[in-house]
Design a protein around this motif. Structure first.
Motif, PDB file in Angstrom:
ATOM      1  N   ARG A 117      51.124  42.554  61.028  1.00  0.00           N
ATOM      2  CA  ARG A 117      51.646  43.721  60.310  1.00  0.00           C
ATOM      3  C   ARG A 117      51.971  43.357  58.865  1.00  0.00           C
ATOM      4  N   MET A 118      51.513  44.213  57.951  1.00  0.00           N
ATOM      5  CA  MET A 118      51.739  44.000  56.522  1.00  0.00           C
ATOM      6  C   MET A 118      52.255  45.282  55.879  1.00  0.00           C
ATOM      7  N   THR A 119      53.192  45.143  54.963  1.00  0.00           N
ATOM      8  CA  THR A 119      53.626  46.267  54.142  1.00  0.00           C
ATOM      9  C   THR A 119      53.095  46.067  52.732  1.00  0.00           C
ATOM     10  N   ILE A 120      52.873  47.183  52.025  1.00  0.00           N
ATOM     11  CA  ILE A 120      52.300  47.141  50.680  1.00  0.00           C
ATOM     12  C   ILE A 120      53.141  48.005  49.759  1.00  0.00           C
ATOM     13  N   ASP A 121      53.689  47.400  48.699  1.00  0.00           N
ATOM     14  CA  ASP A 121      54.494  48.139  47.729  1.00  0.00           C
ATOM     15  C   ASP A 121      54.829  47.191  46.582  1.00  0.00           C
ATOM     16  N   ASP A 122      55.305  47.743  45.478  1.00  0.00           N
ATOM     17  CA  ASP A 122      55.703  46.874  44.368  1.00  0.00           C
ATOM     18  C   ASP A 122      57.084  46.276  44.587  1.00  0.00           C
ATOM     19  N   HIS A 134      54.631  40.917  53.281  1.00  0.00           N
ATOM     20  CA  HIS A 134      54.574  41.893  52.195  1.00  0.00           C
ATOM     21  C   HIS A 134      53.462  41.563  51.209  1.00  0.00           C
ATOM     22  N   CYS A 135      52.666  42.582  50.868  1.00  0.00           N
ATOM     23  CA  CYS A 135      51.606  42.472  49.869  1.00  0.00           C
ATOM     24  C   CYS A 135      52.005  43.303  48.655  1.00  0.00           C
ATOM     25  N   PHE A 136      51.839  42.736  47.468  1.00  0.00           N
ATOM     26  CA  PHE A 136      52.135  43.474  46.247  1.00  0.00           C
ATOM     27  C   PHE A 136      50.920  44.252  45.747  1.00  0.00           C
ATOM     28  N   GLU A 183      50.302  51.928  52.243  1.00  0.00           N
ATOM     29  CA  GLU A 183      51.683  51.490  52.440  1.00  0.00           C
ATOM     30  C   GLU A 183      51.831  50.423  53.518  1.00  0.00           C
ATOM     31  N   GLU A 184      50.978  50.470  54.525  1.00  0.00           N
ATOM     32  CA  GLU A 184      51.039  49.473  55.601  1.00  0.00           C
ATOM     33  C   GLU A 184      49.647  49.244  56.171  1.00  0.00           C
ATOM     34  N   MET A 185      49.361  47.989  56.499  1.00  0.00           N
ATOM     35  CA  MET A 185      48.066  47.631  57.072  1.00  0.00           C
ATOM     36  C   MET A 185      48.295  46.708  58.267  1.00  0.00           C
ATOM     37  N   GLN A 186      47.400  46.798  59.238  1.00  0.00           N
ATOM     38  CA  GLN A 186      47.499  45.943  60.423  1.00  0.00           C
ATOM     39  C   GLN A 186      46.140  45.334  60.752  1.00  0.00           C
ATOM     40  N   ILE A 187      46.169  44.096  61.226  1.00  0.00           N
ATOM     41  CA  ILE A 187      44.961  43.409  61.684  1.00  0.00           C
ATOM     42  C   ILE A 187      45.150  43.084  63.158  1.00  0.00           C
TER      43      ILE A 187
END
Length: 247
Positions: A117-122, A134-136, A183-187
């Protein structure tokens, strides 16, 4: 002798994995916490707890499976209640079943699924920081999906693992799904089995390809040993989602 199957959910943040043996041996493991409570519950000193998939340091589980044998005649509902009463609150027993004598959580498993699970935001979320990576920036999902095709099927995953002494390093990946939004990505990785840290190495190379720091072709070079794998991903976003068993 009864053979009891447990389904277990846990937050792996503060533990040294499911078990920790050898030179890095530790009592601060998921299995040790459960065994200590089982000993108290049954009055039996020698409890062997077999698990379906040994998760590594910091990795979580939605549905780990384990089994143990006992002469204790406590009803299943009471076993579940007892374990959840005395285990730490970051380990929960979600299911208790009586199984045939020959059932073994590891040996009878037919496939295993991990999800990352990954979240994406500044700005990283204060509340998600312990349980997601967390991914920027937004990884290129299409590139990652194309790269994942090279990992499907049966391969020698020796170079996608830290288990260098394993005799058999061939595994089969049935499916890799990459989904999410801005906003969120999953593998999700579904395989017959996983080598030590194999899921983390696979997630890492896919993310590096998604961020443009590595190329799709690097996967073939890692298989052949021409290139090194990417460093394993942060374990806090990794969850053992499911273990399946044949009929």
């Amino acid at each position: 002798m009864r053979n009891i199957k447990l389904t277990i959910e846990y937050d792996g943040s503060r533990y040294q994995g499911w078990t920790r043996l050898g030179k890095n041996e530790s009592n601060n493991t998921i299995s040790n916490k459960i065994i200590e409570v089982l000993k108290k519950m049954t009055g039996e000193y020698l409890i062997e707890l077999n698990c379906g998939c040994r998760t590594e340091v910091g990795v979580h589980a939605y549905a780990q499976v384990a089994n143990f044998k006992t002469e204790c005649d406590m009803p299943l509902a009471e076993i579940k209640h007892y374990l959840n009463r005395y285990l730490p609150m970051d380990i929960a027993i979600t299911g208790v079943e009586e199984m045939p004598e020959r059932f073994h959580a590891q040996l009878n498993a037919t496939s295993k699924t991990y999800i990352y699970r990954m979240t994406i935001d500044d700005v990283p979320s204060v509340f998600d920081r312990k349980y997601t990576f967390h991914c920027f920036q937004i990884p290129d999902k299409k590139l990652m999906q194309q790269a994942a095709l090279l990992l499907l099927g049966k391969h020698d995953f020796r170079n996608f693992s830290s288990a260098k002494k394993s005799k058999n390093t061939e595994r089969e990946i049935y499916d890799i799904q990459i989904y999410g939004d801005t906003e969120e990505m999953q593998i999700l990785i579904h395989a017959d089995d996983f080598l030590h840290n194999m899921a983390r190495f696979i997630v890492s190379i896919l993310l590096d390809i998604g961020f443009g720091t590595r190329k799709r072709e690097d996967i073939e070079d890692i298989f052949s040993g021409i290139q090194y794998p990417s460093d394993p991903c942060d374990p806090k976003g990794l969850y053992l989602q499911e273990i399946t068993y044949g009929q």
